[in-house]
Design a protein around this motif. Structure first.
Motif, short mmCIF file in Angstrom:
data_model
loop_
_atom_site.label_atom_id
_atom_site.label_comp_id
_atom_site.label_asym_id
_atom_site.label_seq_id
_atom_site.Cartn_x
_atom_site.Cartn_y
_atom_site.Cartn_z
N SER A 126 0.73 -1.26 -0.18
CA SER A 126 -0.11 0.10 -0.02
C SER A 126 1.12 1.18 0.03
N ALA A 186 2.45 1.42 -3.50
CA ALA A 186 1.33 2.10 -4.40
C ALA A 186 0.95 3.48 -3.95
N ALA A 187 1.07 4.03 -3.12
CA ALA A 187 0.76 5.53 -2.64
C ALA A 187 1.90 6.44 -3.08
N GLU A 203 4.00 5.66 -5.58
CA GLU A 203 3.83 5.56 -7.10
C GLU A 203 2.88 6.42 -7.69
N VAL A 204 1.77 6.77 -6.82
CA VAL A 204 0.98 7.78 -7.16
C VAL A 204 1.21 9.15 -7.00
N LEU A 205 1.97 9.35 -6.05
CA LEU A 205 2.45 10.76 -5.77
C LEU A 205 3.44 11.26 -6.65
N ASP A 210 3.93 10.04 -9.92
CA ASP A 210 3.25 10.15 -11.06
C ASP A 210 2.50 11.59 -11.03
N ASP A 211 1.85 11.86 -9.89
CA ASP A 211 1.28 13.21 -10.14
C ASP A 211 2.32 14.29 -10.10
N LYS A 212 3.50 14.10 -9.49
CA LYS A 212 4.64 15.21 -9.49
C LYS A 212 5.18 15.16 -11.08
#
Length: 201
Positions: free
Chosen positions: A183, A186-187, A189-191, A193-195
């Motif tokens: 988890s 995954a969190a 990776e999301v951060l 990708d957003d950056k």
């Protein structure tokens, strides 16, 4: 009794606290040091997240307590109750180690005597197929039990029944640890990708 989500939450809180303690204690760490600290804080967090005392959790904590640099991390993650529990578990592990050594010596002597007896029996009677199959099955169980004892922290000192119980509890705790770590990845990776998207725009 903890539910899985409560155990995950407790583990995550203690693991993050452990990582913060590790990062504040040393500014520059190489990759191997960082890896060791992450594993150490995860192990201690996992051992202390479940409120019921188990042999594997006591073994993990006692092993971490042996290294003087890690005692601060262990004591801060465990809280105020820990010194008595740790002292008892350390003494227990020492006495168990002595017991294991005695058992090994006894097994060796019995094994050698057993070998001599088996040679005599083979010469006199011969071994039937059913006895041979039973002997092979027992050897397989002993081998697998030996492997399991090496995998579960503190497993060397356990009998088969408690080893199975401890192994089941340890596996559940490892599953919780893996789920939480997945988890977190995954969190992260999301951060990331957003950056990257914001940089591209």
């Amino acid at each position: 009794m903890y539910t899985s989500s409560m155990l995950k939450k407790e583990f995550l809180n203690k693991w993050i606290k452990g990582l913060q303690i590790c990062c504040s204690s040393k500014n520059k760490m190489d990759l191997m040091e960082r890896k060791k600290k992450i594993k150490l804080s995860a192990d201690i967090a996992m051992a202390s997240a479940n409120k019921t005392a188990t042999s594997w959790s006591n073994a993990l904590i006692s092993e971490a307590k042996k290294n003087k640099q890690d005692t601060i991390l262990v004591s801060q993650l465990l809280g105020s109750k820990s010194p008595l529990k740790l002292q008892k578990s350390t003494n227990m592990i020492i006495s168990i180690h002595k017991r294991v050594q005695c058992k090994k010596i006894l097994k060796r002597s019995c094994f050698n005597a057993g070998k001599r007896m088996m040679k005599k029996k083979k010469k006199n009677l011969g071994i039937s197929r059913s006895n041979f199959a039973t002997t092979i099955a027992k050897r397989l169980v002993k081998k697998r039990t030996k492997v399991l004892k090496r995998l579960v922290p503190g497993g060397e000192s356990m009998d088969e029944v408690s080893l199975i119980k401890e192994a089941m509890d340890y596996i559940l705790s490892l599953k919780v640890q893996v789920d939480v770590m997945r988890s977190v990845v995954a969190a992260a990776e999301v951060l990331i990708d957003d950056k990257l998207l914001k940089l591209v725009e």
